[in-house]
Motif scaffolding. Structure first.
Motif, PDB file in Angstrom:
ATOM      1  N   ASP A 198     -60.535  12.081 -25.217  1.00 56.21           N
ATOM      2  CA  ASP A 198     -59.265  11.351 -25.295  1.00 56.21           C
ATOM      3  C   ASP A 198     -59.042  10.638 -23.957  1.00 56.21           C
ATOM      4  O   ASP A 198     -58.591  11.228 -22.981  1.00 56.21           O
ATOM      5  N   GLU A 200     -56.911   8.318 -23.132  1.00 46.96           N
ATOM      6  CA  GLU A 200     -55.505   8.151 -22.748  1.00 46.96           C
ATOM      7  C   GLU A 200     -54.994   9.410 -22.050  1.00 46.96           C
ATOM      8  O   GLU A 200     -54.256   9.329 -21.063  1.00 46.96           O
ATOM      9  N   ARG A 201     -55.385  10.577 -22.567  1.00 42.30           N
ATOM     10  CA  ARG A 201     -55.005  11.831 -21.907  1.00 42.30           C
ATOM     11  C   ARG A 201     -55.664  11.930 -20.534  1.00 42.30           C
ATOM     12  O   ARG A 201     -55.034  12.360 -19.564  1.00 42.30           O
ATOM     13  N   ALA A 202     -56.909  11.473 -20.412  1.00 40.63           N
ATOM     14  CA  ALA A 202     -57.611  11.499 -19.123  1.00 40.63           C
ATOM     15  C   ALA A 202     -56.905  10.600 -18.109  1.00 40.63           C
ATOM     16  O   ALA A 202     -56.752  10.962 -16.930  1.00 40.63           O
ATOM     17  N   GLU A 204     -53.701   9.806 -18.074  1.00 42.52           N
ATOM     18  CA  GLU A 204     -52.455  10.450 -17.673  1.00 42.52           C
ATOM     19  C   GLU A 204     -52.706  11.558 -16.649  1.00 42.52           C
ATOM     20  O   GLU A 204     -51.959  11.706 -15.670  1.00 42.52           O
ATOM     21  N   LEU A 205     -53.768  12.322 -16.842  1.00 41.99           N
ATOM     22  CA  LEU A 205     -54.102  13.375 -15.876  1.00 41.99           C
ATOM     23  C   LEU A 205     -54.475  12.776 -14.519  1.00 41.99           C
ATOM     24  O   LEU A 205     -54.072  13.285 -13.466  1.00 41.99           O
ATOM     25  N   GLU A 265     -58.189  21.269 -18.660  1.00 44.44           N
ATOM     26  CA  GLU A 265     -57.671  20.585 -19.843  1.00 44.44           C
ATOM     27  C   GLU A 265     -58.730  20.365 -20.921  1.00 44.44           C
ATOM     28  O   GLU A 265     -58.438  19.777 -21.957  1.00 44.44           O
ATOM     29  N   ILE A 267     -61.442  18.426 -20.789  1.00 38.85           N
ATOM     30  CA  ILE A 267     -62.015  17.072 -20.837  1.00 38.85           C
ATOM     31  C   ILE A 267     -63.295  17.079 -20.010  1.00 38.85           C
ATOM     32  O   ILE A 267     -63.245  17.244 -18.780  1.00 38.85           O
TER      33      ILE A 267
END
Length: 280
Positions: A198, A200-202, A204-205, A265, A267
Motif C-alpha cells: 500500500d 499511500e500508507r507508506a 503517510e508513514l 507496520e 510494509i
C-alpha cells in the motif's frame, strides 16, 4: 665596459698577507658596522610592521589563509628593502642588486616552474574565495572538510580522518563542489516498496517520520511522492531540507527509523530480484 653597477668596495691588496687582509678589514669595519646596524634595525622594524598588520587584519576579519599568504609576500618585500639599504651602505649600487635578484629569480623560476602554477592557484583561491576553511567540499573527486588553504597546497580532512594535500593548481583546474556555501541543503532518499504494498500508507508513514525529526526543515516543505515504477519496486522519493552540517546524521536517522516503522507496520522494503519461469 659599463661601470655604473660596479661595487665601490676598498680593493684588497694584491699580496694576500695577513697584515694586508687585516688593514683591509679595518678599512671596511665602519661600513660593516653600519650595515650590521641597518640589518638589526630592519629586523626590529619588520617585526613591528608585521604585528601592526596582524592587528589590522584581525579587525578586517581577513581569512587566516589569505593573511598568511600576504604576510609572507610582505615579509619578503621588507627584507629586500632592508638588504638593499644595507648593501648601499657597503657601496653596492641598486643596479647590482637588481642584476643579482634577476638572475636568482630566473634560476628559481626554472627550478620551481611547476610549483609556480600551484602558487598562482593559491592566490586565485584566496581572491575568488570559492571555499573557505571549515567548508565541506569536493575537490577533484576528493571530499572533505577544508583545514588549510596554503600557498602551494589545500589540506582536506576526510570523513574517515585522513589528511589529504591537493596542489592548488589541480584544485583551480578541476570542478569545485562546495556543500557548505549555502545555508540549507537538500537530502534525497529513495524508498523502494513492492508493487503489492500500500504505497499511500507508506507515504503517510514517511511523512510522519520526516516531520517528526527535529533537524528536518518544515519550510521549504519536504517532498514525499511516488516517483518511479521501477523494475521490481515502486520508488518513493523523499526530499527534505536541513543544515549542511546535519545532512549525514539526518540521513542515517531517517533510514533507521524508516526500517523500524515499516517492519512494525508490515510494509516490506523491496530489493532487486529476478523471477525465472521454466518452460518445457
Amino acid at each position: 665596459m659599463d661601470t655604473s653597477s660596479a661595487v665601490n668596495l676598498p680593493e684588497i691588496p694584491q699580496g694576500l698577507t695577513l697584515e694586508g687582509v687585516w688593514n683591509w678589514f679595518l678599512s671596511m669595519l665602519p661600513s660593516l658596522a653600519k650595515a650590521a646596524l641597518i640589518l638589526l634595525v630592519g629586523y626590529i622594524a619588520i617585526k613591528v610592521i608585521l604585528r601592526l598588520v596582524d592587528r589590522v587584519v584581525k579587525r578586517r576579519n581577513l581569512s587566516p589563509s589569505a593573511y598568511k599568504f600576504f604576510s609572507s609576500v610582505l615579509k619578503i618585500v621588507l627584507w629586500f628593502l632592508v638588504l638593499f639599504t644595507a648593501g648601499s651602505s657597503l657601496g653596492i649600487e641598486l643596479s647590482s642588486f637588481l642584476a643579482i635578484f634577476s638572475v636568482a629569480g630566473i634560476a628559481v623560476s626554472l627550478a620551481v616552474k611547476d610549483s609556480l602554477t600551484d602558487v598562482a592557484g593559491g592566490l586565485q583561491i584566496l581572491i575568488t574565495k570559492p571555499f573557505g576553511v571549515g567548508d565541506f567540499v569536493d575537490l577533484d573527486g576528493t571530499s572533505g572538510t577544508v583545514l588549510e588553504i596554503g600557498v602551494v597546497y589545500t589540506k582536506l580532512l576526510t570523513i574517515d580522518n585522513r589528511g589529504i594535500y591537493i596542489p592548488n593548481g589541480q584544485v583551480t583546474s578541476s570542478k569545485i563542489i562546495n556543500a557548505s556555501s549555502e545555508e540549507s541543503r537538500r537530502l534525497d532518499l529513495v524508498v523502494p516498496i513492492p508493487y503489492e504494498a500500500d504505497f499511500e500508507r507508506a507515504i503517510e508513514l514517511l511523512k510522519g517520520i520526516v516531520y517528526a525529526h527535529p533537524d528536518s526543515y518544515k519550510e521549504p516543505a519536504p517532498l514525499i511522492r511516488l516517483s518511479e515504477f521501477g523494475d521490481s519496486a515502486l520508488e518513493i522519493a523523499v526530499r527534505v531540507w536541513t543544515e549542511p552540517a546535519k545532512v549525514f546524521p539526518l540521513k542515517y536517522d531517517l533510514l533507521e527509523e524508516i526500517k523500524r516503522t515499516f517492519d512494525r507496520e508490515g510494509i516490506p522494503i523491496a530489493y532487486p530480484h529476478l523471477d525465472v519461469t521454466l518452460v518445457k
